[in-house]
Design a protein around this motif. Structure first.
Motif, PDB file in Angstrom:
ATOM      1  N   VAL A 170     -35.376  20.443  21.217  1.00 57.23           N
ATOM      2  CA  VAL A 170     -33.958  20.799  21.160  1.00 57.23           C
ATOM      3  C   VAL A 170     -33.677  21.966  20.210  1.00 57.23           C
ATOM      4  O   VAL A 170     -32.529  22.306  19.963  1.00 57.23           O
ATOM      5  N   TYR A 176     -18.898  11.784  12.724  1.00 58.63           N
ATOM      6  CA  TYR A 176     -17.950  12.028  11.637  1.00 58.63           C
ATOM      7  C   TYR A 176     -17.197  10.736  11.365  1.00 58.63           C
ATOM      8  O   TYR A 176     -16.412  10.280  12.188  1.00 58.63           O
ATOM      9  N   MET A 198     -17.722  21.402  22.537  1.00 55.94           N
ATOM     10  CA  MET A 198     -18.939  22.184  22.353  1.00 55.94           C
ATOM     11  C   MET A 198     -19.749  22.308  23.640  1.00 55.94           C
ATOM     12  O   MET A 198     -20.865  22.817  23.631  1.00 55.94           O
ATOM     13  N   LYS A 239     -27.452  17.871  12.924  1.00 50.91           N
ATOM     14  CA  LYS A 239     -28.311  17.886  14.113  1.00 50.91           C
ATOM     15  C   LYS A 239     -27.504  17.633  15.385  1.00 50.91           C
ATOM     16  O   LYS A 239     -27.874  18.110  16.452  1.00 50.91           O
ATOM     17  N   MET A 240     -26.382  16.929  15.253  1.00 50.55           N
ATOM     18  CA  MET A 240     -25.525  16.731  16.420  1.00 50.55           C
ATOM     19  C   MET A 240     -24.808  18.042  16.758  1.00 50.55           C
ATOM     20  O   MET A 240     -24.482  18.317  17.909  1.00 50.55           O
ATOM     21  N   LEU A 241     -24.562  18.815  15.710  1.00 49.25           N
ATOM     22  CA  LEU A 241     -23.800  20.057  15.845  1.00 49.25           C
ATOM     23  C   LEU A 241     -24.669  21.167  16.438  1.00 49.25           C
ATOM     24  O   LEU A 241     -24.200  22.046  17.145  1.00 49.25           O
ATOM     25  N   MET A 242     -25.962  21.101  16.136  1.00 45.50           N
ATOM     26  CA  MET A 242     -26.849  22.208  16.481  1.00 45.50           C
ATOM     27  C   MET A 242     -27.402  22.127  17.902  1.00 45.50           C
ATOM     28  O   MET A 242     -27.791  23.137  18.464  1.00 45.50           O
ATOM     29  N   VAL A 243     -27.482  20.917  18.458  1.00 51.17           N
ATOM     30  CA  VAL A 243     -28.115  20.815  19.780  1.00 51.17           C
ATOM     31  C   VAL A 243     -27.084  21.088  20.878  1.00 51.17           C
ATOM     32  O   VAL A 243     -26.851  20.268  21.760  1.00 51.17           O
ATOM     33  N   ARG A 244     -26.457  22.233  20.777  1.00 51.27           N
ATOM     34  CA  ARG A 244     -25.384  22.627  21.704  1.00 51.27           C
ATOM     35  C   ARG A 244     -25.644  24.042  22.180  1.00 51.27           C
ATOM     36  O   ARG A 244     -26.373  24.786  21.537  1.00 51.27           O
ATOM     37  N   PRO A 245     -24.986  24.419  23.262  1.00 50.90           N
ATOM     38  CA  PRO A 245     -25.202  25.777  23.767  1.00 50.90           C
ATOM     39  C   PRO A 245     -24.499  26.843  22.932  1.00 50.90           C
ATOM     40  O   PRO A 245     -23.821  27.715  23.464  1.00 50.90           O
ATOM     41  N   PHE A 246     -24.618  26.754  21.618  1.00 49.38           N
ATOM     42  CA  PHE A 246     -24.076  27.795  20.754  1.00 49.38           C
ATOM     43  C   PHE A 246     -25.150  28.186  19.753  1.00 49.38           C
ATOM     44  O   PHE A 246     -25.936  27.336  19.323  1.00 49.38           O
ATOM     45  N   PHE A 252     -17.265  16.913  20.421  1.00 50.03           N
ATOM     46  CA  PHE A 252     -18.468  17.332  21.127  1.00 50.03           C
ATOM     47  C   PHE A 252     -18.156  17.853  22.535  1.00 50.03           C
ATOM     48  O   PHE A 252     -18.897  18.684  23.057  1.00 50.03           O
ATOM     49  N   TYR A 297     -31.595  30.153  24.885  1.00 46.36           N
ATOM     50  CA  TYR A 297     -31.279  28.914  24.184  1.00 46.36           C
ATOM     51  C   TYR A 297     -30.015  28.252  24.727  1.00 46.36           C
ATOM     52  O   TYR A 297     -30.001  27.068  25.056  1.00 46.36           O
ATOM     53  N   SER A 298     -28.964  29.067  24.827  1.00 48.37           N
ATOM     54  CA  SER A 298     -27.678  28.521  25.244  1.00 48.37           C
ATOM     55  C   SER A 298     -27.761  27.885  26.631  1.00 48.37           C
ATOM     56  O   SER A 298     -27.282  26.772  26.856  1.00 48.37           O
ATOM     57  N   LYS A 311     -20.279  23.846  27.506  1.00 43.69           N
ATOM     58  CA  LYS A 311     -19.895  25.123  28.120  1.00 43.69           C
ATOM     59  C   LYS A 311     -18.863  24.921  29.231  1.00 43.69           C
ATOM     60  O   LYS A 311     -17.989  25.742  29.430  1.00 43.69           O
ATOM     61  N   LEU A 344     -34.131  22.317  16.922  1.00 46.37           N
ATOM     62  CA  LEU A 344     -33.700  22.093  15.535  1.00 46.37           C
ATOM     63  C   LEU A 344     -34.718  22.672  14.560  1.00 46.37           C
ATOM     64  O   LEU A 344     -34.368  23.114  13.473  1.00 46.37           O
ATOM     65  N   MET A 353     -29.747  24.654  26.491  1.00 48.78           N
ATOM     66  CA  MET A 353     -29.052  23.556  25.819  1.00 48.78           C
ATOM     67  C   MET A 353     -27.915  22.978  26.661  1.00 48.78           C
ATOM     68  O   MET A 353     -27.519  21.839  26.464  1.00 48.78           O
ATOM     69  N   THR A 354     -27.383  23.788  27.584  1.00 51.66           N
ATOM     70  CA  THR A 354     -26.355  23.268  28.479  1.00 51.66           C
ATOM     71  C   THR A 354     -26.909  22.122  29.310  1.00 51.66           C
ATOM     72  O   THR A 354     -26.187  21.213  29.712  1.00 51.66           O
ATOM     73  N   ARG A 403     -26.667  29.421  16.132  1.00 55.47           N
ATOM     74  CA  ARG A 403     -26.347  29.032  14.758  1.00 55.47           C
ATOM     75  C   ARG A 403     -25.353  30.007  14.146  1.00 55.47           C
ATOM     76  O   ARG A 403     -24.491  29.618  13.370  1.00 55.47           O
TER      77      ARG A 403
END
Ligand SMILES: Nc1ncnc2c1ncn2[C@@H]1O[C@H](COP(=O)(O)OP(=O)(O)OP(=O)(O)O)[C@@H](O)[C@H]1O
Ligand SMILES: [Mg+2]
Lengths: 303, 317
Positions: free
Chosen positions: A47, A85, A100, B137-144, A97, A68-69, A102, A49, A72-73, B146
């Protein structure tokens, strides 16, 4: 999804070592390995990270390093515990989420997912009031919100009650019917057995065995140990040994222990009965997958 | 299609759904209202011709204090200037005690320090907290990328900064206006230089300039806090260094005073408000455009560095 030669060097050793695997469409693929085997590290690399020391990740043919984008979609993920949160409600977390993704995610879709993971009652409560299992469900909800074609779940059943695990398996099945592929990691074999189509065993960062759950159960039937409770153990042993000198027989006070193929049990029974020996019981003790797993990982150590 | 706007919306949700943010806003409001109440008690407005008596009294007191042989020369000069100032008020019929919405805002400009403090806390926390919560890690595994995620966070801190500045301005203007009457933008603020020189500025202009320049230098401080928050993933360290940057500026300026290159250091160039009303900069050759340029260069370097380090970092929290 395809992973090629994935390697991660940490602290001077390869925590993940030249790992290659392919996950088919609609398949549930298990990552099985003891603590510290490198499951989470592999997932983190997939993923994005953490950086890869070497290797390539392709999601539906898309190179995750180059696009990447787009890659990740396609992916929904939980890496280790799903942290949310806590000062927001479950619903607000999902909105977060959803923004976030697309593609636009409608409120109806959020409601649908909430229903699927059975969180309707608590969804408007703050996450800090959630139990571990409820957080896990919310974690699954955020991972599937955008209908990813690949779902990656790191120990997803951690904290779920038996009912929850059962439901979880059911909706994973449902998702795969819709064409989603799933990667699940766990160090619990029994769980993998029930959930996955194929299981990859990872040991010290290396892939040491990939087999379908079906195969695993098959192969074990070859090594069944069977106890026959009979009236005359001495006579029974003589007769059987005469028929097949190769047969492994251990005699105990009122039973014989044999190692043979599962399919041979009726034959042995017939021989004994025909010889006039009373058979009071046949107990076949299969080698469990657990044992098989332990055996495999032990081999891995000595390799 | 969701884009950066969604990310910024998210960051704002996370800022304003936290009780801390509302406590900050509440404290600021309390200080403004409380300041007004205390001001009315201890710093009365002399209406009508009362002020003339008060100014005369100030002159008399100053004269009395100047007498006595052991009074230091410095103090005598100060008193002399004080007298001249008050004399000027009397001669030109200026009531220095006049209050209005704008003079009230002017007094409250001290509160920009509190605002800076609050903004630094939020900036220091906005990345580091994602690490402490494990949500990164929840925030980063997205199509955006860093970079996009950092950008949305930085923008959201700036929006928060703007919100507090607006709160300071609007609340002061309202409270001041209700108590002393609105208007007064053009009320002349007299600043007397040490050599007896006199500058006259509209108080409204001073207010707007101070707020604007304060805002600009705070952006640079926010960038520093943000960088530490991102690179070290520690909110406490980022808050500490951010606050040090806010308050240690003067001390560092003194230390640097004897070196020529001191004017290229960031700190002296963060004291932008010294340029208002013709104040003298800490180093020769410094001017407002000079300082703004130096600040901009530091800002770009800090931001690029933050982005570069964060982009390459392994996220194993
Ligand atoms: N930063 C690091 N430096 C050195 N070694 C590390 C680092 N991070 C992880 N490791 C090592 O990598 C190995 C794999 O860890 P990983 O978290 O991937 O295991 P896992 O298979 O997920 O285990 P578990 O079942 O406990 O979740 C561990 O042996 C760990 O000690
Ligand atoms: Mg793990």
């Amino acid at each position: 999804m395809e992973v090629k030669n994935l390697t991660k060097k940490l602290g001077g050793r390869n925590v993940v070592d030249d790992l290659s695997l392919t996950v088919q469409r609609g398949e549930i693929y298990g990552f099985l390995g003891p603590n510290g085997a490198g499951k989470t590290t592999t997932i983190r690399m997939i993923v994005g990270l953490i950086t890869k020391t070497n290797g390539q990740v392709l999601v539906n043919g898309i190179d995750a390093d180059k696009e990447y984008s787009n890659a990740m979609t396609q992916i929904g993920a939980i890496v280790e515990n799903p942290e949310m949160y806590k000062f927001l409600t479950g619903h607000q977390n999902l909105i977060h989420f959803a923004r976030m993704a697309k593609e636009k995610i409608t409120n109806e879709r959020i409601d649908e997912v909430v229903k699927l993971v059975d969180l309707e009652d608590a969804i408007h409560k703050k996450v800090k009031t959630y139990s571990l299992g409820m957080r896990q469900r919310l974690g699954v909800a955020q991972a599937i919100l955008h209908r990813p074609s690949l779902l990656i779940l790191d120990e997803p059943t951690n904290g779920l009650d038996p009912q929850g695990i059962h439901e979880f398996r059911a909706y994973l099945r449902k998702l795969t019917k819709e064409g989603t592929s799933v990667i699940v990691s766990s160090h619990l074999l029994s769980e993998m057995q029930l959930m996955c189509d194929r299981v990859a065993i990872i040991q010290k960062g290396k892939l040491i065995n990939v087999s379908s759950v079906h195969e695993m159960s098959e192969s074990e039937s070859e090594q069944t140990s069977v106890r026959f409770i009979v009236s005359n153990t001495v006579k029974a042993q003589d007769i059987l040994q005469m028929k097949d000198p190769e047969l492994e027989i251990t005699r105990q006070s009122n039973e014989l222990q044999l190692t043979l193929k599962h399919s041979d049990i009726p034959l042995i029974n017939e021989i004994l009965v025909n010889a006039g020996i009373a058979v009071y019981g046949i107990i076949s003790k299969q080698q469990t997958l657990e044992e098989k797993f332990l055996e495999l990982t032990k081999e891995g150590v000595t390799q | 299609m969701n884009g950066l706007l969604g990310l910024i919306q998210n960051e704002n949700m996370k800022i304003y759904r936290r009780p801390r943010t509302w406590i900050f806003a509440g404290i600021l409001l309390l200080l403004i209202v409380g300041g007004a109440i205390l001001g009315m008690k201890f710093d009365p407005e002399y209406s009508g011709s009362e002020w003339r008596g008060q100014v005369q009294q100030n002159i008399d007191e100053a004269k009395k204090e100047m007498k006595g042989d052991d009074t230091p020369e410095d103090f005598k000069n100060m008193m002399k200037q004080d007298i001249a100032q008050n004399q000027y008020y009397l001669e030109n019929d200026i009531n220095p005690y006049e209050k209005n919405a704008w003079t009230f805002i002017n007094e409250n400009l001290l509160l920009t320090t509190i605002v800076s403090l609050f903004v630094v806390v939020v900036a220091s926390d906005i990345v580091a907290s994602e690490f402490t919560w494990g949500t990164i890690k929840m925030l980063m595994v997205r199509p955006f990328s860093r970079g996009q995620i950092l950008f949305s966070k930085f923008v959201s801190v700036l929006i928060f900064q703007l919100v507090l500045y607006i709160e300071l301005f609007v609340a002061s203007w309202l409270v001041g206006g209700l108590l002393f009457g609105f208007g007064g933008f053009n009320f002349v603020d007299h600043t007397f230089g040490l050599e007896g020189g006199l500058t006259e500025t509209a108080v409204g202009e001073t207010v707007l300039k101070t707020l604007g320049l304060g805002f600009v230098s705070l952006i640079v401080i926010v960038a520093i806090s943000f960088m530490i928050s991102t690179v070290l993933r520690s909110s406490s360290l980022a808050i500490g260094i951010g606050i040090a940057t806010l308050f240690a500026g003067n001390a560092i300026n003194l230390l640097l005073a004897k070196y020529d290159w001191g004017k290229f250091v960031l700190f002296p160039n963060l004291e932008l408000t010294t340029y208002i009303g013709g104040g003298s900069p800490p180093f020769e050759g410094m001017s407002l455009p000079f300082s703004l340029t130096v600040d901009a260069i530091y800002f770009v370097v800090i931001v690029v560095l933050t982005w570069y380090i964060f982009k390459k970092r392994d996220i194993a929290a």
